[in-house]
Write a protein that holds these residues in place. Structure first.
Motif, PDB file in Angstrom:
ATOM      1  N   PHE A 218      -6.214  65.275  20.930  1.00  0.00           N
ATOM      2  CA  PHE A 218      -5.135  64.662  21.690  1.00  0.00           C
ATOM      3  C   PHE A 218      -5.589  64.279  23.098  1.00  0.00           C
ATOM      4  CE2 PHE A 218      -1.555  66.097  18.890  1.00  0.00           C
ATOM      5  CZ  PHE A 218      -1.033  64.835  18.756  1.00  0.00           C
TER       6      PHE A 218
ATOM      7  N   GLN B  78      -8.179  62.946  23.961  1.00  0.00           N
ATOM      8  CA  GLN B  78      -8.877  61.670  23.996  1.00  0.00           C
ATOM      9  C   GLN B  78      -7.932  60.471  24.095  1.00  0.00           C
ATOM     10  OE1 GLN B  78     -11.809  62.790  24.948  1.00  0.00           O
ATOM     11  NE2 GLN B  78     -12.649  61.057  23.867  1.00  0.00           N
ATOM     12  N   VAL B  79      -6.665  60.641  23.690  1.00  0.00           N
ATOM     13  CA  VAL B  79      -5.731  59.518  23.756  1.00  0.00           C
ATOM     14  C   VAL B  79      -5.675  58.980  25.177  1.00  0.00           C
ATOM     15  CG1 VAL B  79      -3.397  58.750  23.301  1.00  0.00           C
ATOM     16  CG2 VAL B  79      -4.312  60.693  22.059  1.00  0.00           C
TER      17      VAL B  79
ATOM     18  N   PHE C 102      -8.732  57.134  26.296  1.00  0.00           N
ATOM     19  CA  PHE C 102      -8.830  55.760  25.812  1.00  0.00           C
ATOM     20  C   PHE C 102      -7.839  54.830  26.506  1.00  0.00           C
ATOM     21  CE2 PHE C 102     -11.091  57.518  22.060  1.00  0.00           C
ATOM     22  CZ  PHE C 102     -12.248  56.818  22.296  1.00  0.00           C
ATOM     23  N   ILE C 103      -6.662  55.378  26.833  1.00  0.00           N
ATOM     24  CA  ILE C 103      -5.704  54.550  27.565  1.00  0.00           C
ATOM     25  C   ILE C 103      -6.291  54.162  28.929  1.00  0.00           C
ATOM     26  CG2 ILE C 103      -3.440  54.498  28.670  1.00  0.00           C
ATOM     27  CD1 ILE C 103      -2.443  56.282  26.373  1.00  0.00           C
TER      28      ILE C 103
ATOM     29  N   ARG D 208      -9.223  51.686  28.421  1.00  0.00           N
ATOM     30  CA  ARG D 208      -8.978  50.360  27.868  1.00  0.00           C
ATOM     31  C   ARG D 208      -7.987  49.528  28.669  1.00  0.00           C
ATOM     32  NH1 ARG D 208     -10.840  47.508  23.727  1.00  0.00           N
ATOM     33  NH2 ARG D 208     -11.841  48.718  22.110  1.00  0.00           N
TER      34      ARG D 208
ATOM     35  N   ARG E 204     -11.974  63.131  30.125  1.00  0.00           N
ATOM     36  CA  ARG E 204     -12.731  63.223  28.880  1.00  0.00           C
ATOM     37  C   ARG E 204     -12.962  64.657  28.451  1.00  0.00           C
ATOM     38  NH1 ARG E 204     -17.915  59.870  27.398  1.00  0.00           N
ATOM     39  NH2 ARG E 204     -18.707  61.977  27.506  1.00  0.00           N
TER      40      ARG E 204
ATOM     41  N   TYR F  22      -5.177  58.411  17.087  1.00  0.00           N
ATOM     42  CA  TYR F  22      -4.573  59.628  17.641  1.00  0.00           C
ATOM     43  C   TYR F  22      -3.067  59.626  17.441  1.00  0.00           C
ATOM     44  CZ  TYR F  22      -9.188  59.988  19.593  1.00  0.00           C
ATOM     45  OH  TYR F  22     -10.544  60.053  19.715  1.00  0.00           O
TER      46      TYR F  22
ATOM     47  N   MET G 261      -2.615  60.789  14.081  1.00  0.00           N
ATOM     48  CA  MET G 261      -2.756  62.243  14.030  1.00  0.00           C
ATOM     49  C   MET G 261      -1.462  62.919  14.477  1.00  0.00           C
ATOM     50  SD  MET G 261      -5.552  64.582  15.968  1.00  0.00           S
ATOM     51  CE  MET G 261      -4.811  64.456  17.576  1.00  0.00           C
TER      52      MET G 261
END
Lengths: 318, 288
Positions: A122, A124-125, A128-129, A132, A246, B267, B270
């Motif tokens: 979780f 990592q979400v 990535f937001i 990106r 991270r 995710y 998930m």
């Protein structure tokens, strides 16, 4: 350092004295004020994590996400909304707490290694937001072009931007408030219940304790204070870095707690001090700092699993 | 448009096959030994770079055959020296140790081979498109899908029909009983670890052919592999396989419509799975 009320009280006094006088002796031993600020901030993060890890017995490997939400909450508030440090802290902490509250609901009934894995994933979400969503978060380059603002108290304003010592004391004040709150929570019946869950979850459940709800609250408290640390970290760097979100950052927090000693309240502070100083030194000496930090992880796990304070305490007992 | 969608589904399947190959190795180790191997991505990179070193001497096929075995050998040494000490202890410690190992492996490969992307040449007959209409369907991609399929079938054959495999599965369910029945659990765990790392090495060689060689090659694959395991259900290898393919296709399809969410979507999946079915799609009830 012995156990017992007097020994503990003495240790508390020594630690607070060291923290309060840090700007005055740090340079004499080869440090610099910003390094001291980083130690205090990382210590707050590690101690917040330890509220969950050491005192509730739940292994989270994804605390960097909430730390990072604090970082970005601060940076984006000052850059886009209002140039106010305190507003940034409010936004950062609320963002971290809100995310933790929601994700906590999904994961609170998981245990052990499964919990660890889901928290990692979780985490990592948000990475990535941040990574990106280029035009808002700055993507891989991070969010720059903003800086911490003077703190306006109404009758006076404190310049924490140019005066590093003032910033150190500001960070220390936040640290002190948060840490005192956590200590008080741990002494309360709620905190004792968390210890009971850590020691024997099944027995706690049989006693009628709503275990999942307690773990959720503990998780929320832990994540909230970690995002507070994140907001301070953003202020320290005047920069929001996606790497703060991270998984390697999460690992750093865990190693700080383990290195200092998960079972003692001040352990993560000691661990954070050692880790931050070591990282600072190694990364200025060699390009291959990652190998050294990795080796350090391995050594800590193999030889110091109880942490520095764990060893000190065992020596004192024997 | 439909070709674009088709392309991305196919691409997603390939990526998903990678995730699955990675995740199956992780899953094997996790199920039997309770160790989350953070260094799995590092071993993948080792496999890729070893293949790069071997290739001038033994060619692509030789490297493909030898490199994963060498990687597994390195894995066995690491297991014997470091990870074996941590079995039965709080999973926290094995997590931290493999975390440190991941750092060392990534930095080590960077130190030896440099941070720049190195070219990894594959046989030319594999790299040409098979047809003009489906330009993306290069031989290599098709070959990868076939090889991964073969590897997965081989793995399930090993697990179901060999003595080692049966013992691994039995140990996953109840290690104590297996030990009492006279199986040397230490050797079983070592071999199982080696098998998992072999899969990482194999994925490494294949990934190198598609993505080129970089020290961080494993990093992008490890997190989705965790997600694949969680979605498929902890403790279930078919679940892991399914999870890997699912998230691969999902991120492939998302690439068409909303490219910047292609990572985040897995995710979200998930989260949905945990909400609706916390044990994962094929996970057993009450195992975790």
């Amino acid at each position: 350092m012995t156990d017992g009320p007097y020994g503990k009280r003495a240790a508390d006094i020594v630690i607070w004295l060291l923290l309060l006088t840090m700007p005055y002796w740090l340079e004499a031993v080869g440090g610099y004020t910003q390094l001291g600020s980083r130690v205090v901030i990382m210590a707050l993060a590690a101690m917040s994590l330890n509220f969950l890890l050491g005192y509730t017995g739940v292994l989270s490997f994804g605390h960097a996400a909430y730390f990072g939400l604090g970082v970005y909450g601060m940076g984006m508030t000052i850059k886009y909304l209002v140039p106010s440090t305190l507003a940034g802290m409010a936004v950062g902490v609320l963002a971290g707490a809100a995310a933790a509250a929601i994700i906590g609901l999904l994961i609170v009934h998981l245990r052990g290694i499964y919990f660890a894995m889901v928290t990692i994933a979780f985490g990592q979400v948000f990475y990535f937001i941040a990574y990106r969503w280029n035009n808002v978060t700055g993507g891989d380059d991070g969010l720059s072009g903003w800086s911490r603002q003077p703190i306006d108290l109404g009758f006076a304003s404190i310049d924490i931007l140019h005066n590093q010592t003032a910033f150190y004391y500001f960070a220390l004040l936040c640290f002190a408030v948060a840490v005192t709150l956590m200590a008080a929570l741990l002494r309360s019946p709620f905190g004792r219940t968390l210890l009971a869950i850590r020691e024997n979850e099944r027995r706690a459940r049989f006693l009628g304790i709503p275990v999942d709800r307690h773990i959720w609250v503990s998780w929320l408290i832990s994540c909230t204070f970690v995002s507070l640390a994140g907001t301070l970290y953003a202020l320290l760097n005047n920069f929001a870095d996606p790497h703060d979100l991270r998984w390697d950052q999460s690992g750093d927090f865990v190693i700080m707690a383990v290195l200092g000693g998960m079972r003692s309240f001040w352990g993560p502070l000691v661990g954070a001090a050692i880790f931050v100083v070591l990282q600072d030194y190694v990364s200025s000496e060699t390009q291959n700092w990652m190998s050294f930090i990795g080796l350090f992880f391995v050594i800590v796990v193999l030889f110091f699993p109880r942490g520095v304070l764990g060893i000190v305490r065992r020596k004192a007992v024997s | 448009m439909s070709q674009l969608v088709f392309y991305n589904i196919f691409n997603g399947l390939i990526i998903g096959a990678f995730y699955a190959l990675m995740a199956l190795g992780l899953s094997l180790i996790l199920n039997l030994s309770g160790v989350i191997n953070f260094a799995h991505g590092g071993f993948l990179a080792v496999g890729a770079y070893l293949a790069f070193v071997l290739m001038p001497y033994v060619g692509f096929w030789g490297a493909l055959a030898i490199s994963p075995i060498l990687t597994a050998g390195i894995g066995l040494i690491v297991e014997r020296l470091l990870i074996r000490r941590l079995y039965g202890r709080d999973p926290l410690y094995s997590l931290l140790l493999t975390f440190g190992l991941a750092f060392m492996l990534e930095d080590g490969t960077r130190f030896i081979w440099g941070p720049q992307t190195l070219p990894f040449s594959i046989p030319s007959w594999l790299s040409s498109p098979l047809s003009n209409q489906f330009f993306f369907l290069t031989g290599y991609r098709l070959f990868m899908v076939l090889l991964v399929t073969a590897a997965v079938i081989a793995l399930f054959v090993i697990l179901n029909y060999t003595r080692l495999g049966v013992r691994i599965r039995a140990g996953t369910l109840d290690l104590e009983t297996v030990a009492v029945l006279g199986v040397d659990v230490r050797i079983l765990r070592s071999l199982n670890f080696g098998l998992g790392i072999y899969l990482a090495g194999l994925a490494g060689v294949l990934a190198a052919g598609m993505l080129g060689l970089q020290p961080t090659i494993g990093n992008d694959l490890i997190m989705p592999s965790f997600v694949a395991i969680i979605i498929g259900g902890l403790g279930s290898l078919p679940g892991t396989l399914l999870g890997g393919l699912l998230i691969g296709v999902a991120s492939g399809v998302t690439t068409v419509f909303f490219p910047s969410a292609s990572e985040a979507v897995i995710y979200i999946m998930m989260g949905l799975v945990l909400l609706v079915r916390p044990r994962g799609l094929l996970g057993e009830e009450g195992r975790f």
